[in-house]
Design a protein around this motif. Structure first.
Motif, PDB file in Angstrom:
ATOM      1  N   THR A 185      17.442  -1.037 -15.061  1.00  0.00           N
ATOM      2  CA  THR A 185      17.949  -0.623 -16.379  1.00  0.00           C
ATOM      3  C   THR A 185      19.414  -0.194 -16.319  1.00  0.00           C
ATOM      4  O   THR A 185      20.113  -0.249 -17.313  1.00  0.00           O
ATOM      5  CB  THR A 185      17.105   0.532 -16.964  1.00  0.00           C
ATOM      6  N   ASN A 186      19.890   0.211 -15.128  1.00  0.00           N
ATOM      7  CA  ASN A 186      21.277   0.656 -14.976  1.00  0.00           C
ATOM      8  C   ASN A 186      22.197  -0.399 -14.368  1.00  0.00           C
ATOM      9  O   ASN A 186      23.375  -0.133 -14.170  1.00  0.00           O
ATOM     10  CB  ASN A 186      21.341   1.918 -14.111  1.00  0.00           C
ATOM     11  N   SER A 187      21.666  -1.568 -14.054  1.00  0.00           N
ATOM     12  CA  SER A 187      22.495  -2.572 -13.389  1.00  0.00           C
ATOM     13  C   SER A 187      23.148  -3.519 -14.395  1.00  0.00           C
ATOM     14  O   SER A 187      22.707  -3.643 -15.535  1.00  0.00           O
ATOM     15  CB  SER A 187      21.660  -3.375 -12.389  1.00  0.00           C
ATOM     16  N   ILE A 188      24.223  -4.149 -13.931  1.00  0.00           N
ATOM     17  CA  ILE A 188      24.910  -5.178 -14.718  1.00  0.00           C
ATOM     18  C   ILE A 188      24.986  -6.439 -13.861  1.00  0.00           C
ATOM     19  O   ILE A 188      24.901  -6.377 -12.633  1.00  0.00           O
ATOM     20  CB  ILE A 188      26.327  -4.728 -15.146  1.00  0.00           C
ATOM     21  N   PRO A 189      25.141  -7.601 -14.481  1.00  0.00           N
ATOM     22  CA  PRO A 189      25.247  -8.837 -13.700  1.00  0.00           C
ATOM     23  C   PRO A 189      26.470  -8.826 -12.783  1.00  0.00           C
ATOM     24  O   PRO A 189      27.538  -8.332 -13.164  1.00  0.00           O
ATOM     25  CB  PRO A 189      25.396  -9.922 -14.769  1.00  0.00           C
ATOM     26  N   TYR A 190      26.288  -9.354 -11.573  1.00  0.00           N
ATOM     27  CA  TYR A 190      27.386  -9.543 -10.629  1.00  0.00           C
ATOM     28  C   TYR A 190      27.777 -11.006 -10.750  1.00  0.00           C
ATOM     29  O   TYR A 190      26.994 -11.896 -10.430  1.00  0.00           O
ATOM     30  CB  TYR A 190      26.930  -9.179  -9.215  1.00  0.00           C
ATOM     31  N   LEU A 191      28.963 -11.258 -11.279  1.00  0.00           N
ATOM     32  CA  LEU A 191      29.393 -12.604 -11.633  1.00  0.00           C
ATOM     33  C   LEU A 191      29.991 -13.327 -10.435  1.00  0.00           C
ATOM     34  O   LEU A 191      31.035 -12.943  -9.913  1.00  0.00           O
ATOM     35  CB  LEU A 191      30.402 -12.530 -12.783  1.00  0.00           C
ATOM     36  N   LEU A 192      29.317 -14.399 -10.031  1.00  0.00           N
ATOM     37  CA  LEU A 192      29.751 -15.212  -8.897  1.00  0.00           C
ATOM     38  C   LEU A 192      30.014 -16.641  -9.387  1.00  0.00           C
ATOM     39  O   LEU A 192      29.877 -16.928 -10.576  1.00  0.00           O
ATOM     40  CB  LEU A 192      28.678 -15.176  -7.801  1.00  0.00           C
ATOM     41  N   ILE A 193      30.382 -17.520  -8.478  1.00  0.00           N
ATOM     42  CA  ILE A 193      30.794 -18.878  -8.850  1.00  0.00           C
ATOM     43  C   ILE A 193      29.715 -19.605  -9.653  1.00  0.00           C
ATOM     44  O   ILE A 193      30.019 -20.251 -10.661  1.00  0.00           O
ATOM     45  CB  ILE A 193      31.203 -19.677  -7.597  1.00  0.00           C
ATOM     46  N   ASP A 194      28.459 -19.513  -9.251  1.00  0.00           N
ATOM     47  CA  ASP A 194      27.393 -20.209  -9.987  1.00  0.00           C
ATOM     48  C   ASP A 194      27.287 -19.716 -11.429  1.00  0.00           C
ATOM     49  O   ASP A 194      26.936 -20.473 -12.328  1.00  0.00           O
ATOM     50  CB  ASP A 194      26.044 -20.063  -9.279  1.00  0.00           C
ATOM     51  N   THR A 195      27.588 -18.445 -11.654  1.00  0.00           N
ATOM     52  CA  THR A 195      27.554 -17.906 -13.016  1.00  0.00           C
ATOM     53  C   THR A 195      28.623 -18.591 -13.867  1.00  0.00           C
ATOM     54  O   THR A 195      28.388 -18.892 -15.037  1.00  0.00           O
ATOM     55  CB  THR A 195      27.787 -16.382 -13.011  1.00  0.00           C
ATOM     56  N   LEU A 196      29.786 -18.860 -13.277  1.00  0.00           N
ATOM     57  CA  LEU A 196      30.850 -19.565 -14.000  1.00  0.00           C
ATOM     58  C   LEU A 196      30.437 -20.999 -14.315  1.00  0.00           C
ATOM     59  O   LEU A 196      30.898 -21.583 -15.288  1.00  0.00           O
ATOM     60  CB  LEU A 196      32.153 -19.566 -13.198  1.00  0.00           C
ATOM     61  N   GLY A 235      27.564 -21.797 -15.302  1.00  0.00           N
ATOM     62  CA  GLY A 235      26.566 -21.770 -16.368  1.00  0.00           C
ATOM     63  C   GLY A 235      25.189 -21.309 -15.951  1.00  0.00           C
ATOM     64  O   GLY A 235      24.284 -21.241 -16.777  1.00  0.00           O
ATOM     65  N   PHE A 236      24.996 -20.983 -14.670  1.00  0.00           N
ATOM     66  CA  PHE A 236      23.705 -20.495 -14.209  1.00  0.00           C
ATOM     67  C   PHE A 236      23.552 -19.016 -14.542  1.00  0.00           C
ATOM     68  O   PHE A 236      24.527 -18.292 -14.666  1.00  0.00           O
ATOM     69  CB  PHE A 236      23.552 -20.696 -12.690  1.00  0.00           C
ATOM     70  N   GLU A 237      22.317 -18.585 -14.688  1.00  0.00           N
ATOM     71  CA  GLU A 237      22.022 -17.163 -14.921  1.00  0.00           C
ATOM     72  C   GLU A 237      22.434 -16.360 -13.692  1.00  0.00           C
ATOM     73  O   GLU A 237      22.307 -16.848 -12.560  1.00  0.00           O
ATOM     74  CB  GLU A 237      20.528 -16.960 -15.196  1.00  0.00           C
ATOM     75  N   PRO A 238      22.902 -15.134 -13.881  1.00  0.00           N
ATOM     76  CA  PRO A 238      23.269 -14.299 -12.724  1.00  0.00           C
ATOM     77  C   PRO A 238      22.075 -14.099 -11.801  1.00  0.00           C
ATOM     78  O   PRO A 238      20.959 -13.866 -12.251  1.00  0.00           O
ATOM     79  CB  PRO A 238      23.686 -12.973 -13.343  1.00  0.00           C
ATOM     80  N   GLU A 239      22.332 -14.222 -10.498  1.00  0.00           N
ATOM     81  CA  GLU A 239      21.286 -14.065  -9.495  1.00  0.00           C
ATOM     82  C   GLU A 239      21.299 -12.651  -8.906  1.00  0.00           C
ATOM     83  O   GLU A 239      20.295 -12.175  -8.395  1.00  0.00           O
ATOM     84  CB  GLU A 239      21.517 -15.100  -8.382  1.00  0.00           C
ATOM     85  N   PHE A 240      22.477 -12.001  -8.979  1.00  0.00           N
ATOM     86  CA  PHE A 240      22.637 -10.671  -8.401  1.00  0.00           C
ATOM     87  C   PHE A 240      23.082  -9.672  -9.464  1.00  0.00           C
ATOM     88  O   PHE A 240      23.702 -10.046 -10.457  1.00  0.00           O
ATOM     89  CB  PHE A 240      23.666 -10.705  -7.259  1.00  0.00           C
ATOM     90  N   PHE A 241      22.773  -8.403  -9.193  1.00  0.00           N
ATOM     91  CA  PHE A 241      23.091  -7.317 -10.121  1.00  0.00           C
ATOM     92  C   PHE A 241      23.631  -6.140  -9.315  1.00  0.00           C
ATOM     93  O   PHE A 241      23.380  -6.030  -8.117  1.00  0.00           O
ATOM     94  CB  PHE A 241      21.833  -6.912 -10.908  1.00  0.00           C
TER      95      PHE A 241
END
Length: 153
Positions: free
Chosen positions: A35-46, A48-54
């Protein structure tokens, strides 16, 4: 914060005058979304994939939907993503426009059009790196906001 540069109709403006650039940071990340985490934006997120890490780490470079993200390190240098929210990964630069007379998507397409140019002129022998200063020195044509919207559509 930089002062907003006055843009006249269809002038060419140096990229450094219209945006702030900030490098992402490495943070403590986990695959577990809390509930307190945010997406960690990595290359795959750019891509168009859903964030894998938080992350719940508070020491990060923030991305908001109005920002443009560009990969700065590795074989994908120059890859552009927009419309994301989260903590920007360490291989990514966050570009935040500081001028209301520039359409974010217009600027994003401009950067995407420079992908080959960015990849031809990298620095580094092992892992290629985008040259942020070279990107900031580029000049972009800035027509009226209505024309930018037409170009984007």
């Amino acid at each position: 914060m930089k002062q907003q540069t006055q843009i006249k109709n269809s002038n060419y403006v140096e990229v450094s005058k219209i945006c702030d650039l900030r490098k992402g940071k490495k943070v403590k990340a986990s695959k577990a979304k809390t509930t307190n985490s945010i997406p960690y934006l990595l290359i795959d997120t750019l891509r168009g994939f859903e964030p894998e890490f938080f992350t719940e780490d508070k020491n990060y470079t923030e991305a908001i939907p109005e920002d443009i993200l560009i990969v700065a390190d590795g074989a994908n240098s120059g890859l552009v993503g927009t419309g994301l929210i989260g903590a920007v990964g360490s291989t990514i630069l966050r570009i935040r426009l500081n001028n209301k007379n520039l359409n974010k998507n217009y600027f994003g397409y401009f950067l995407k059009s420079k992908f080959e140019e960015f990849n031809k002129d990298m620095k580094g022998t092992g892992i290629p790196h985008l040259k942020p200063q070279k990107m900031l020195e580029l000049k972009i044509r800035v027509p009226l906001i209505e024309e930018q919207s037409l170009i984007v559509s």
